[in-house]
Scaffold this motif. Structure first.
Motif, PDB file in Angstrom:
ATOM      1  N   ASN A  59       0.807  -1.221   0.000  1.00  0.00           N
ATOM      2  CA  ASN A  59       0.000   0.000   0.000  1.00  0.00           C
ATOM      3  C   ASN A  59       0.838   1.268   0.000  1.00  0.00           C
ATOM      4  OD1 ASN A  59      -2.479  -1.471   0.161  1.00  0.00           O
ATOM      5  ND2 ASN A  59      -2.016  -1.845   2.323  1.00  0.00           N
ATOM      6  N   GLY A  60       2.137   1.126  -0.147  1.00  0.00           N
ATOM      7  CA  GLY A  60       3.023   2.287  -0.153  1.00  0.00           C
ATOM      8  C   GLY A  60       3.270   2.860   1.231  1.00  0.00           C
ATOM      9  N   CYS A  61       3.172   2.020   2.263  1.00  0.00           N
ATOM     10  CA  CYS A  61       3.351   2.463   3.648  1.00  0.00           C
ATOM     11  C   CYS A  61       4.560   1.784   4.279  1.00  0.00           C
ATOM     12  CB  CYS A  61       2.107   2.146   4.473  1.00  0.00           C
ATOM     13  SG  CYS A  61       0.632   3.037   3.958  1.00  0.00           S
ATOM     14  N   PHE A  62       5.146   2.453   5.270  1.00  0.00           N
ATOM     15  CA  PHE A  62       6.241   1.876   6.047  1.00  0.00           C
ATOM     16  C   PHE A  62       5.732   1.271   7.348  1.00  0.00           C
ATOM     17  CE2 PHE A  62       9.566   2.367   9.338  1.00  0.00           C
ATOM     18  CZ  PHE A  62      10.471   1.450   8.827  1.00  0.00           C
ATOM     19  N   ASN A  63       4.619   1.749   7.862  1.00  0.00           N
ATOM     20  CA  ASN A  63       4.029   1.281   9.117  1.00  0.00           C
ATOM     21  C   ASN A  63       4.962   1.509  10.311  1.00  0.00           C
ATOM     22  OD1 ASN A  63       1.648   0.148   7.753  1.00  0.00           O
ATOM     23  ND2 ASN A  63       3.130  -1.292   6.917  1.00  0.00           N
ATOM     24  N   PRO A  64       5.371   2.754  10.546  1.00  0.00           N
ATOM     25  CA  PRO A  64       6.375   3.055  11.562  1.00  0.00           C
ATOM     26  C   PRO A  64       5.977   2.693  12.986  1.00  0.00           C
ATOM     27  CG  PRO A  64       5.337   5.068  10.793  1.00  0.00           C
ATOM     28  CD  PRO A  64       4.873   3.966   9.896  1.00  0.00           C
ATOM     29  N   ALA A  65       4.711   2.730  13.316  1.00  0.00           N
ATOM     30  CA  ALA A  65       4.274   2.453  14.690  1.00  0.00           C
ATOM     31  C   ALA A  65       4.036   0.977  14.964  1.00  0.00           C
ATOM     32  CB  ALA A  65       3.005   3.242  15.010  1.00  0.00           C
ATOM     33  N   ASP A  66       4.060   0.143  13.922  1.00  0.00           N
ATOM     34  CA  ASP A  66       3.869  -1.292  14.116  1.00  0.00           C
ATOM     35  C   ASP A  66       5.092  -1.895  14.798  1.00  0.00           C
ATOM     36  OD1 ASP A  66       1.506  -1.019  12.753  1.00  0.00           O
ATOM     37  OD2 ASP A  66       2.088  -2.268  11.043  1.00  0.00           O
ATOM     38  N   ASN A  67       4.875  -2.907  15.624  1.00  0.00           N
ATOM     39  CA  ASN A  67       5.998  -3.659  16.179  1.00  0.00           C
ATOM     40  C   ASN A  67       6.675  -4.393  15.038  1.00  0.00           C
ATOM     41  OD1 ASN A  67       5.441  -2.872  18.814  1.00  0.00           O
ATOM     42  ND2 ASN A  67       4.093  -4.613  19.159  1.00  0.00           N
ATOM     43  N   ILE A  68       7.992  -4.452  15.084  1.00  0.00           N
ATOM     44  CA  ILE A  68       8.727  -5.131  14.015  1.00  0.00           C
ATOM     45  C   ILE A  68       8.720  -6.639  14.264  1.00  0.00           C
ATOM     46  CG2 ILE A  68      11.014  -4.949  15.074  1.00  0.00           C
ATOM     47  CD1 ILE A  68      11.927  -4.220  12.093  1.00  0.00           C
ATOM     48  N   THR A  69       8.590  -7.390  13.198  1.00  0.00           N
ATOM     49  CA  THR A  69       8.661  -8.842  13.316  1.00  0.00           C
ATOM     50  C   THR A  69      10.121  -9.277  13.276  1.00  0.00           C
ATOM     51  OG1 THR A  69       8.537  -9.200  10.920  1.00  0.00           O
ATOM     52  CG2 THR A  69       6.432  -9.134  12.142  1.00  0.00           C
ATOM     53  N   ARG A  70      10.382 -10.461  13.762  1.00  0.00           N
ATOM     54  CA  ARG A  70      11.750 -10.986  13.750  1.00  0.00           C
ATOM     55  C   ARG A  70      12.257 -11.133  12.316  1.00  0.00           C
ATOM     56  NH1 ARG A  70      13.562 -13.616  18.460  1.00  0.00           N
ATOM     57  NH2 ARG A  70      14.487 -15.300  17.251  1.00  0.00           N
ATOM     58  N   GLN A  71      11.388 -11.575  11.396  1.00  0.00           N
ATOM     59  CA  GLN A  71      11.848 -11.732  10.019  1.00  0.00           C
ATOM     60  C   GLN A  71      12.133 -10.385   9.374  1.00  0.00           C
ATOM     61  OE1 GLN A  71       8.972 -13.949   7.721  1.00  0.00           O
ATOM     62  NE2 GLN A  71       7.482 -12.280   7.709  1.00  0.00           N
ATOM     63  N   ASP A  72      11.333  -9.358   9.673  1.00  0.00           N
ATOM     64  CA  ASP A  72      11.611  -8.032   9.110  1.00  0.00           C
ATOM     65  C   ASP A  72      12.886  -7.434   9.699  1.00  0.00           C
ATOM     66  OD1 ASP A  72       9.449  -8.217   7.450  1.00  0.00           O
ATOM     67  OD2 ASP A  72       8.211  -6.760   8.521  1.00  0.00           O
ATOM     68  N   ALA A  73      13.124  -7.676  10.980  1.00  0.00           N
ATOM     69  CA  ALA A  73      14.368  -7.214  11.597  1.00  0.00           C
ATOM     70  C   ALA A  73      15.562  -7.878  10.917  1.00  0.00           C
ATOM     71  CB  ALA A  73      14.360  -7.503  13.092  1.00  0.00           C
TER      72      ALA A  73
END
Length: 166
Positions: A114-128
């Protein structure tokens, strides 16, 4: 993504704070007896982590995507001056905007469908793992795949885009 029309910048990092008044602890809510104290103190001394404006560290909290990208950006000394991005949910006046924009410009983050970064979401281990991997590649670090490494028991749950970095 096309670059947004105005560059974003972050004066300082917006989060550096002094030690609590008594000087006994690095954060008001984080004692020397905590299992991660040495690591947190090291990262704080390097300017990689700071705390909240009230002098707390909140060691039990999850970390957001914005907070994580700031840590990685500072740790790898990624320059965010005049960095630009067009994430729908990142505006130039937010404390994390420069870090996110620099990570975007260097291919470290790409955002969602959707063209978003989602800054306030908790990061997942895979995204980290993906962010650390891409940042290390950007910094010129090389990786070798160890074929003797056993896969994770839940490796089928790892998203395709994160499989190699994990």
């Amino acid at each position: 993504h096309a670059a947004m029309s105005k560059p974003v910048s972050v004066p300082g990092n917006g989060e550096i704070h002094t030690k609590p008044e008594d000087g006994n602890e690095i954060f008001a809510d984080f004692t020397r007896s905590h299992w991660a104290y040495t690591a947190v103190d090291y990262l704080r001394n390097k300017g990689i982590i700071s705390g909240y404006t009230d002098g707390s560290f909140r060691p039990g909290n999850n970390i957001t995507r914005a907070e994580f990208i700031k840590l990685v950006s500072v740790a790898f000394n990624i320059n965010y001056d005049n960095a630009e991005c067009d994430f729908k949910d990142v505006s130039g006046d937010e404390w994390f905007a420069g870090f996110v924009a620099a990570a975007y410009q260097h291919g470290i983050v790409t955002g969602d469908e959707n063209g978003c970064f989602n800054p306030a979401d908790n990061i997942t281990r895979q995204d980290a793992a993906v962010i650390v991997y891409r940042t290390a590649l950007f910094a010129g670090k090389a990786f070798e795949i160890d074929s003797a490494t056993e896969p994770f028991a839940d490796s089928e749950s790892i998203a395709d885009y994160a499989a190699n970095p994990v």
